[in-house]
Motif scaffolding. Sequence first.
Motif, PDB file in Angstrom:
ATOM      1  N   ARG A  38       0.846  -1.196   0.000  1.00  0.00           N
ATOM      2  CA  ARG A  38       0.000   0.000   0.000  1.00  0.00           C
ATOM      3  C   ARG A  38       0.880   1.244   0.000  1.00  0.00           C
ATOM      4  O   ARG A  38       2.033   1.209   0.445  1.00  0.00           O
ATOM      5  CB  ARG A  38      -0.886   0.056   1.260  1.00  0.00           C
ATOM      6  N   LEU A  40       0.609   4.866   1.795  1.00  0.00           N
ATOM      7  CA  LEU A  40      -0.142   5.545   2.837  1.00  0.00           C
ATOM      8  C   LEU A  40       0.072   7.050   2.736  1.00  0.00           C
ATOM      9  O   LEU A  40       1.194   7.500   2.491  1.00  0.00           O
ATOM     10  CB  LEU A  40       0.313   5.064   4.216  1.00  0.00           C
ATOM     11  N   LEU A  51      -2.944   8.688   9.239  1.00  0.00           N
ATOM     12  CA  LEU A  51      -2.623   8.152   7.919  1.00  0.00           C
ATOM     13  C   LEU A  51      -3.845   7.451   7.363  1.00  0.00           C
ATOM     14  O   LEU A  51      -4.766   7.074   8.089  1.00  0.00           O
ATOM     15  CB  LEU A  51      -1.411   7.224   7.971  1.00  0.00           C
ATOM     16  N   ARG A  52      -3.845   7.292   6.040  1.00  0.00           N
ATOM     17  CA  ARG A  52      -4.908   6.527   5.378  1.00  0.00           C
ATOM     18  C   ARG A  52      -4.334   5.917   4.119  1.00  0.00           C
ATOM     19  O   ARG A  52      -3.393   6.463   3.510  1.00  0.00           O
ATOM     20  CB  ARG A  52      -6.110   7.419   5.073  1.00  0.00           C
ATOM     21  N   PRO A  53      -4.851   4.764   3.671  1.00  0.00           N
ATOM     22  CA  PRO A  53      -4.379   4.189   2.411  1.00  0.00           C
ATOM     23  C   PRO A  53      -4.804   5.049   1.232  1.00  0.00           C
ATOM     24  O   PRO A  53      -5.975   5.415   1.116  1.00  0.00           O
ATOM     25  CB  PRO A  53      -5.048   2.811   2.368  1.00  0.00           C
ATOM     26  N   TRP A  56      -3.836   1.058  -3.018  1.00  0.00           N
ATOM     27  CA  TRP A  56      -3.853  -0.277  -2.426  1.00  0.00           C
ATOM     28  C   TRP A  56      -4.339  -1.269  -3.477  1.00  0.00           C
ATOM     29  O   TRP A  56      -4.774  -0.886  -4.569  1.00  0.00           O
ATOM     30  CB  TRP A  56      -4.765  -0.293  -1.186  1.00  0.00           C
ATOM     31  N   GLU A 121       4.128   0.890   2.247  1.00  0.00           N
ATOM     32  CA  GLU A 121       4.003  -0.182   3.231  1.00  0.00           C
ATOM     33  C   GLU A 121       4.031  -1.523   2.506  1.00  0.00           C
ATOM     34  O   GLU A 121       3.188  -1.771   1.635  1.00  0.00           O
ATOM     35  CB  GLU A 121       2.697  -0.029   4.014  1.00  0.00           C
TER      36      GLU A 121
END
Length: 351
Positions: A38, A40, A51-53, A56, A121
């Motif tokens: 992912r 982020l 944080l947020r994806p 993905w 990530e």
Amino acid sequence: MKPILQNLVEMTGHRDHIRLEVSVLSTLQKLSGIIEIRALELFTDGGQPHLRPRTWVENGQLTSTDSEAAADPRRQSLEHYPALRECIAHHGDSALDSPRKGRYVLWLPVWMHEKVHTCLEITQSRPFSAHKLDVLKGVFHVYQNYQSLLDYSERDALTGLFNRKTFDEQFSRHTAMQGMPSQTGEAVEAMATEELSADNEQIEQWLAVVDIDHFKQVNDRFGHLYGDEVLILIANILRSSFRSHDRIFRFGGEEFVVLLRSTTLSTAHKVFNRFRMTVQEYSFPQVGQVTVSLGFVSTSKGAPVEILGQADQALYYAKEHGRNQVCYYDELIASGQLAAKVVGNDDVELF
């Protein structure tokens, strides 16, 4: 090694940050042993890091979103990622953790201008070997260097804001994609153009053209050094007046453009007027008081040149009728204060 090199060639062929991000994840995803990957997005909300994806894998395909980070239901506090939090706090280049058995995570923060806004990530089912880490970090460093080059080419040298060339590219893509899903499989989430607010107001995207009033007099009276300082300070006020997912551009000279995303007309009025008042109340060194005029329009209808031309008409109405004010194109047309013009791609020269 050959497939990796081929992917690197493809990756560095992109001229867009999100597509470059999708490309590097696609390259890393093909390495053996990786079970999840992912990108982020890191941001601050209420003074706290989150944080947020942003990119993905979904249904076997890489998917991206360009929605407002703070409103994303998948967002999480950075406190839930202690290894990554410590890495960023100490300006580290990577972090490793094993949150549970059979799950090993590597984080690679993208440092730009001494800040981290993006982090890759990578998760696999076994510990990362030294060789695997070398390969992953090698690909990542190519990606990070190319991101920096892209960022440099997109920005105005004086203010650090996005430049006119970047606006042309982003706004053309914005108007082409508005309300349409991506056709490339790299699905960039379409921005809502028919959504309603809690007060049943239409949520739209807005374009504003900003001009510093009497800027030539600032240069003539105080010199270009103080004129440049005014431009830098106006740019800083613009940054602090709008959200992270809004876009701010310097067109050159004393002219700026703002793309205000996903909000109502009444909120757009408030936000633009708040910015105008902040400038009016700011004490500029040596110069004193400076004001701005602003014209804005919805981006939901028309070609890019038409939308920009309408905002430009509203701006010049504001400048010709007292300055230091915000004017909305549709209201000027409805009240008969401004006559609608047919704008063609070949017969207009803006600014």
